[in-house]
Design a protein around this motif. Structure first.
Motif, PDB file in Angstrom:
ATOM      1  N   VAL A  64       0.773  -1.041   0.021  1.00 21.94           N
ATOM      2  CA  VAL A  64      -0.006   0.027   0.107  1.00 21.94           C
ATOM      3  C   VAL A  64       1.033   1.309  -0.028  1.00 21.94           C
ATOM      4  N   ILE A  65       0.763   2.074  -1.088  1.00 22.05           N
ATOM      5  CA  ILE A  65       1.389   3.339  -1.085  1.00 22.05           C
ATOM      6  C   ILE A  65       0.558   4.437  -0.598  1.00 22.05           C
ATOM      7  N   THR A  66       0.721   5.113   0.295  1.00 27.47           N
ATOM      8  CA  THR A  66      -0.345   6.297   0.858  1.00 27.47           C
ATOM      9  C   THR A  66       0.527   7.765   0.537  1.00 27.47           C
ATOM     10  N   ASP A  67       1.492   7.968  -0.216  1.00 27.77           N
ATOM     11  CA  ASP A  67       2.052   9.136  -0.481  1.00 27.77           C
ATOM     12  C   ASP A  67       3.052   8.845  -1.573  1.00 27.77           C
ATOM     13  N   SER A  68       3.121  10.174  -2.517  1.00 26.51           N
ATOM     14  CA  SER A  68       4.172  10.095  -3.258  1.00 26.51           C
ATOM     15  C   SER A  68       5.353  10.596  -2.799  1.00 26.51           C
ATOM     16  N   CYS A  69       6.588  10.745  -3.213  1.00 23.65           N
ATOM     17  CA  CYS A  69       7.877  11.116  -2.659  1.00 23.65           C
ATOM     18  C   CYS A  69       7.983  12.701  -2.947  1.00 23.65           C
ATOM     19  N   PRO A  70       7.619  13.598  -2.188  1.00 23.85           N
ATOM     20  CA  PRO A  70       7.791  14.917  -2.358  1.00 23.85           C
ATOM     21  C   PRO A  70       9.289  15.569  -2.642  1.00 23.85           C
ATOM     22  N   GLY A  71       9.482  16.152  -3.464  1.00 22.26           N
ATOM     23  CA  GLY A  71      10.885  16.538  -3.777  1.00 22.26           C
ATOM     24  C   GLY A  71      11.797  15.693  -4.693  1.00 22.26           C
ATOM     25  N   CYS A  72      11.187  14.298  -4.872  1.00 27.27           N
ATOM     26  CA  CYS A  72      11.936  13.273  -5.659  1.00 27.27           C
ATOM     27  C   CYS A  72      11.818  13.797  -6.999  1.00 27.27           C
ATOM     28  N   VAL A  73      12.866  13.811  -7.866  1.00 28.10           N
ATOM     29  CA  VAL A  73      12.951  14.212  -9.258  1.00 28.10           C
ATOM     30  C   VAL A  73      13.278  13.057 -10.037  1.00 28.10           C
ATOM     31  N   SER A  74      12.480  12.487 -10.894  1.00 27.16           N
ATOM     32  CA  SER A  74      12.821  11.230 -11.564  1.00 27.16           C
ATOM     33  C   SER A  74      11.878  11.044 -12.843  1.00 27.16           C
ATOM     34  N   GLU A  75      12.396  10.483 -13.794  1.00 29.45           N
ATOM     35  CA  GLU A  75      11.797  10.330 -15.011  1.00 29.45           C
ATOM     36  C   GLU A  75      10.650   9.181 -15.131  1.00 29.45           C
ATOM     37  N   THR A  76      10.961   8.322 -13.876  1.00 31.15           N
ATOM     38  CA  THR A  76      10.116   7.163 -13.771  1.00 31.15           C
ATOM     39  C   THR A  76       9.572   7.297 -12.241  1.00 31.15           C
ATOM     40  N   ALA A  77       8.541   6.367 -11.954  1.00 31.96           N
ATOM     41  CA  ALA A  77       7.789   6.457 -10.788  1.00 31.96           C
ATOM     42  C   ALA A  77       9.005   6.314  -9.686  1.00 31.96           C
ATOM     43  N   HIS A  78       8.811   6.874  -8.651  1.00 30.22           N
ATOM     44  CA  HIS A  78       9.949   6.846  -7.427  1.00 30.22           C
ATOM     45  C   HIS A  78       9.098   6.372  -6.224  1.00 30.22           C
ATOM     46  N   PHE A  79       9.514   5.413  -5.444  1.00 32.38           N
ATOM     47  CA  PHE A  79       8.757   4.891  -4.218  1.00 32.38           C
ATOM     48  C   PHE A  79       9.835   4.869  -3.096  1.00 32.38           C
ATOM     49  N   ASP A  80       9.713   5.425  -1.986  1.00 35.48           N
ATOM     50  CA  ASP A  80      10.113   5.269  -0.876  1.00 35.48           C
ATOM     51  C   ASP A  80       9.585   4.313  -0.093  1.00 35.48           C
ATOM     52  N   LEU A  81      10.079   3.066  -0.027  1.00 37.31           N
ATOM     53  CA  LEU A  81       9.477   1.925   0.946  1.00 37.31           C
ATOM     54  C   LEU A  81      10.276   1.589   2.118  1.00 37.31           C
ATOM     55  N   SER A  82       9.604   1.357   3.071  1.00 35.88           N
ATOM     56  CA  SER A  82       9.758   0.850   4.207  1.00 35.88           C
ATOM     57  C   SER A  82      10.873  -0.168   4.255  1.00 35.88           C
ATOM     58  N   GLY A  83      11.651  -0.514   5.248  1.00 36.79           N
ATOM     59  CA  GLY A  83      12.604  -1.666   5.231  1.00 36.79           C
ATOM     60  C   GLY A  83      11.449  -3.064   5.306  1.00 36.79           C
ATOM     61  N   THR A  84      10.578  -2.720   6.148  1.00 33.18           N
ATOM     62  CA  THR A  84       9.678  -4.096   5.711  1.00 33.18           C
ATOM     63  C   THR A  84       9.076  -4.428   4.383  1.00 33.18           C
ATOM     64  N   SER A  85       8.741  -3.246   3.754  1.00 32.16           N
ATOM     65  CA  SER A  85       8.457  -3.509   2.430  1.00 32.16           C
ATOM     66  C   SER A  85       9.432  -4.303   1.549  1.00 32.16           C
ATOM     67  N   PHE A  86      10.667  -3.671   1.683  1.00 33.06           N
ATOM     68  CA  PHE A  86      11.818  -4.166   0.942  1.00 33.06           C
ATOM     69  C   PHE A  86      11.976  -5.658   1.372  1.00 33.06           C
ATOM     70  N   GLY A  87      12.022  -5.883   2.732  1.00 34.01           N
ATOM     71  CA  GLY A  87      12.151  -7.369   3.179  1.00 34.01           C
ATOM     72  C   GLY A  87      11.334  -8.415   2.467  1.00 34.01           C
ATOM     73  N   ALA A  88      10.176  -7.793   2.223  1.00 35.90           N
ATOM     74  CA  ALA A  88       8.941  -8.770   1.979  1.00 35.90           C
ATOM     75  C   ALA A  88       9.250  -9.115   0.365  1.00 35.90           C
ATOM     76  N   MET A  89      10.147  -8.337  -0.184  1.00 34.39           N
ATOM     77  CA  MET A  89      10.166  -8.790  -1.710  1.00 34.39           C
ATOM     78  C   MET A  89      11.376  -9.752  -1.807  1.00 34.39           C
ATOM     79  N   ALA A  90      12.039 -10.052  -0.810  1.00 32.49           N
ATOM     80  CA  ALA A  90      13.241 -10.872  -0.638  1.00 32.49           C
ATOM     81  C   ALA A  90      12.976 -12.451  -0.593  1.00 32.49           C
ATOM     82  N   LEU A  91      14.052 -13.321  -0.994  1.00 34.89           N
ATOM     83  CA  LEU A  91      14.034 -14.657  -0.825  1.00 34.89           C
ATOM     84  C   LEU A  91      14.040 -14.650   0.715  1.00 34.89           C
ATOM     85  N   PRO A  92      13.868 -15.865   1.089  1.00 34.63           N
ATOM     86  CA  PRO A  92      13.951 -16.134   2.707  1.00 34.63           C
ATOM     87  C   PRO A  92      15.350 -15.921   2.989  1.00 34.63           C
TER      88      PRO A  92
END
Length: 190
Positions: free
Chosen positions: A30-58
């Motif tokens: 669930v993304i609840t906000d955009s990244c204010p001040g982030c300049v990027s040609e593509t989408a930019h998401f600041d994810l929590s450590g929990t979100s990053f960890g959920a994408m990893a292999l065990p």
């Protein structure tokens, strides 16, 4: 963005440090906000450590959390809060002159285009209801600096950014409302 599910697709062989394949499954976040001040040609998401960890292999969550900037594939999907109704979590700083709330569990497209508030005394000289526009503070938080005391119960009108559908959570905030409390409506999109 507010309350939008983003799907991260690791099936495409996304990269990681030292070309170690750390991704194994698609993850809904669930993304609840955009990244204010982030300049990027593509989408930019600041994810929590929990979100990053959920994408990893065990066992590789910590390595992925420390990977830094990653290229990902994503797609927006409709919010799925089956069986839940929209809830309003009142901000701790709210008082009789200032009202702010996190709006949670919107089904469907999930993005709110506008939010309006009406108190019990809101009517003009001919008896028509007066709705006051709330402002998006950040993420899923909407606020109203009323300038004078609000008279509960409070009703909240929600309009979807994409479909334009309007919902009315009538008298959802009771007379004895408290900062920090959550109040459930009986409405939702879909």
């Amino acid at each position: 963005m507010r309350e939008d599910f983003i799907v991260f697709d690791q099936q495409a062989g996304s990269w990681a440090p030292n070309n170690i394949p750390l991704f194994c499954l698609s993850v809904r976040v669930v993304i609840t906000d955009s990244c204010p001040g982030c300049v990027s040609e593509t989408a930019h998401f600041d994810l929590s450590g929990t979100s990053f960890g959920a994408m990893a292999l065990p066992g590789q969550g910590e390595e992925l959390r420390n990977a830094g900037l990653l290229e990902i594939r994503f797609a927006r999907v409709a919010c799925d809060y089956s069986g839940k109704t929209i809830a309003f979590h009142v901000d701790q700083g709210s008082n009789s002159n200032y009202f702010a709330a996190v709006i949670e569990y919107e089904e469907g497209d999930g993005d709110l285009g506008s939010v309006e508030l009406k108190d019990a005394s809101s009517s003009d000289s001919v008896g028509d209801e007066e709705w006051r526009a709330m402002q998006q503070s950040w993420g899923a938080v909407w606020k109203l600096d009323a300038g004078s005391a609000l008279h509960p119960p409070l009703s909240i009108k929600l309009t979807s950014q994409y479909s334009g559908q309007t919902l009315l959570a009538e008298n959802v905030i009771p007379k004895n409302w408290q900062p920090g409390a959550t109040y459930r409506s009986v409405v939702n999109y879909l």
